[in-house]
Design a protein around this motif. Structure first.
Motif, short mmCIF file in Angstrom:
data_model
loop_
_atom_site.label_atom_id
_atom_site.label_comp_id
_atom_site.label_asym_id
_atom_site.label_seq_id
_atom_site.Cartn_x
_atom_site.Cartn_y
_atom_site.Cartn_z
N ARG A 170 0.81 -1.22 0.00
CA ARG A 170 0.00 0.00 0.00
C ARG A 170 0.84 1.27 0.00
O ARG A 170 0.31 2.37 0.10
CB ARG A 170 -0.91 0.00 1.22
N LEU A 171 2.16 1.10 -0.12
CA LEU A 171 3.05 2.26 -0.13
C LEU A 171 3.90 2.24 -1.39
O LEU A 171 4.28 1.18 -1.88
CB LEU A 171 3.98 2.25 1.10
N ALA A 172 4.20 3.41 -1.91
CA ALA A 172 5.09 3.51 -3.07
C ALA A 172 6.51 3.13 -2.65
O ALA A 172 6.91 3.34 -1.50
CB ALA A 172 5.07 4.92 -3.64
N PHE A 173 7.27 2.56 -3.61
CA PHE A 173 8.64 2.15 -3.30
C PHE A 173 9.45 3.35 -2.82
O PHE A 173 9.43 4.42 -3.42
CB PHE A 173 9.31 1.54 -4.54
N ARG A 177 7.72 7.33 5.93
CA ARG A 177 6.61 8.05 6.57
C ARG A 177 7.15 8.94 7.69
O ARG A 177 7.14 8.59 8.87
CB ARG A 177 5.60 7.03 7.10
N ARG A 178 7.57 10.13 7.30
CA ARG A 178 8.18 11.07 8.25
C ARG A 178 7.17 11.62 9.25
O ARG A 178 7.54 12.07 10.33
CB ARG A 178 8.84 12.22 7.48
N GLU A 179 5.90 11.63 8.85
CA GLU A 179 4.89 12.21 9.74
C GLU A 179 4.53 11.28 10.89
O GLU A 179 3.87 11.68 11.86
CB GLU A 179 3.62 12.54 8.95
N LYS A 180 4.95 10.01 10.78
CA LYS A 180 4.66 9.04 11.82
C LYS A 180 5.71 9.13 12.94
O LYS A 180 6.63 9.96 12.91
CB LYS A 180 4.65 7.63 11.23
N LEU A 187 11.69 2.15 10.60
CA LEU A 187 11.27 0.91 9.96
C LEU A 187 11.31 1.06 8.44
O LEU A 187 11.78 0.17 7.71
CB LEU A 187 9.87 0.52 10.41
N ASP A 188 10.81 2.20 7.94
CA ASP A 188 10.84 2.45 6.49
C ASP A 188 12.27 2.57 5.97
O ASP A 188 12.60 2.06 4.89
CB ASP A 188 10.06 3.72 6.17
#
Length: 377
Positions: A170-173, A177-180, A187-188
């Motif tokens: 569900r995420l682009a390669f 996610r900096r807002e998390k 993890l990303d």
């Protein structure tokens, strides 16, 4: 296999091997540039002489080495023409069967038989880095243990790839996610860097594991091909007088004219028999220069006994060793290997950080549930 099982494989193979992989990555960094470091610390080189100055007889080189260390015997002679031109490296020890770490080195000018240097056994920074990287100062058990860690590393990579696909559906390669929260961001980053270095990590992991089997491979070769080559001399008493080393080298060159000499194992040493000089020759291309071909020369008569291509398992070892350290493409490849090594360190550290944070989160959640239970909620 379920995703949960793949997760458990990735978790435990990573956790078990992380500390040792970090050690291997850190010690591997200076080893990538071992040649450049040797030049910086002032390794003795042969003095300049007119181009085309002929080499002196290797019998005189051997004589010079024995005069320098009369209490030792010569086990090997090496030549690294690209790195150290016109220098013969003579490896000597108290006995032919002494441990490798008990060797003494004498550097001799190949053209004049003058002793250039006779340094004490290396016990400095590079020696420590090499021993930690190869066997952790534990010999064969240490090598095999690190080989097992390499297999766990490969298993961690494969399981990580399996987990990456459903995780990133569900995420682009390359999404981070900096807002998390910080743990999600790392993890990303961990997943992205792991996938980006996938091929390199597999190559280094597999070749490193193969390299830890070097002593076993040598033993198999000695018991197999080498035993066949020296079979005609089985049961004969060792010679009391050796013939000319130079004539033996010349006989090997004549038998394999399209290759040049890499090193010579003296009679009774690890890679020879009591009756032979074993001359190891290598090719002239980037690939064949990594492969060796033994030529057994009768140590008394300087006549060729046998010469054969190495079996596939020895070739696999010989090709994996330089590939492990990025030693195929000169300085640019070494720089690339260094960058990928540094990225792998980030992957390992971030993976450990994520595991610690996950445990802390789990423990915090358990405490909250226990508090609610105690309050009767």
């Amino acid at each position: 296999m379920s995703i949960r099982k793949w997760y458990l494989i990735h978790k435990w193979t990573s956790l078990i091997s992380t500390a040792f992989l970090l050690m291997l990555c850190i010690t591997g960094l200076p080893l990538i540039f071992h040649e450049e470091i040797e030049h910086l610390v002032g390794v003795v080189e042969a003095p300049p002489m007119p181009h085309g100055t002929p080499d002196i007889s290797l019998d005189k080189v051997a004589e010079a080495a024995r005069k320098q260390r009369p209490q030792d015997v010569i086990r090997f002679m090496f030549w690294e023409q690209d790195e150290h031109p016109n220098v013969t490296l003579v490896s000597m020890a108290k006995t032919m069967d002494a441990a490798p770490d008990d060797s003494n080195i004498v550097l001799i000018d190949t053209r004049t038989a003058q002793v250039l240097d006779a340094p004490p056994p290396e016990r400095g920074f590079m020696y420590v880095m090499l021993k930690l990287h190869v066997d952790m100062f534990a010999g064969m058990p240490g090598m095999l243990f690190l080989g097992f860690m390499g297999l766990l590393f490969v298993a961690a990579i494969v399981s990580g790839v399996v987990l990456y696909h459903p995780f990133m559906r569900r995420l682009a390669f390359g999404t981070i996610r900096r807002e998390k929260q910080v743990r999600v961001k790392w993890l990303d980053i961990h997943n992205l860097l792991g996938v980006a270095t996938l091929v390199w990590a597999l190559v280094v992991g597999i070749t490193g594991t193969i390299n830890t089997l070097s002593q076993i491979v040598i033993f198999v070769w000695q018991s197999d091909q080498m035993a066949e080559m020296i079979a005609p001399y089985k049961g004969l008493p060792p010679p009391t007088q050796l013939g000319s080393l130079q004539d033996s080298i010349d006989a090997a060159k004549k038998a394999v004219p399209d290759m040049h000499v890499s090193f010579v194992a003296f009679p009774g040493s690890m890679f020879s028999s009591p009756h032979h000089y074993t001359v190891f020759l290598k090719g002239n291309t980037p690939l064949t220069s990594r492969l060796l071909r033994p030529a057994l020369i009768d140590a008394q008569t300087a006549k060729l006994t046998d010469t054969r291509e190495m079996p596939w398992y020895v070739k696999t070892l010989l090709l994996s060793q330089p590939l492990h350290f990025g030693d195929y493409g000169g300085l640019p490849l070494k720089v690339l290997w260094t960058l990928l090594d540094l990225v792998t360190i980030v992957v390992l550290v971030s993976g450990l950080y994520l595991w610690i944070k996950r445990r802390q989160h789990t423990e915090q959640r358990i405490c909250e549930l226990e508090q609610k239970h105690a309050q009767g909620v």
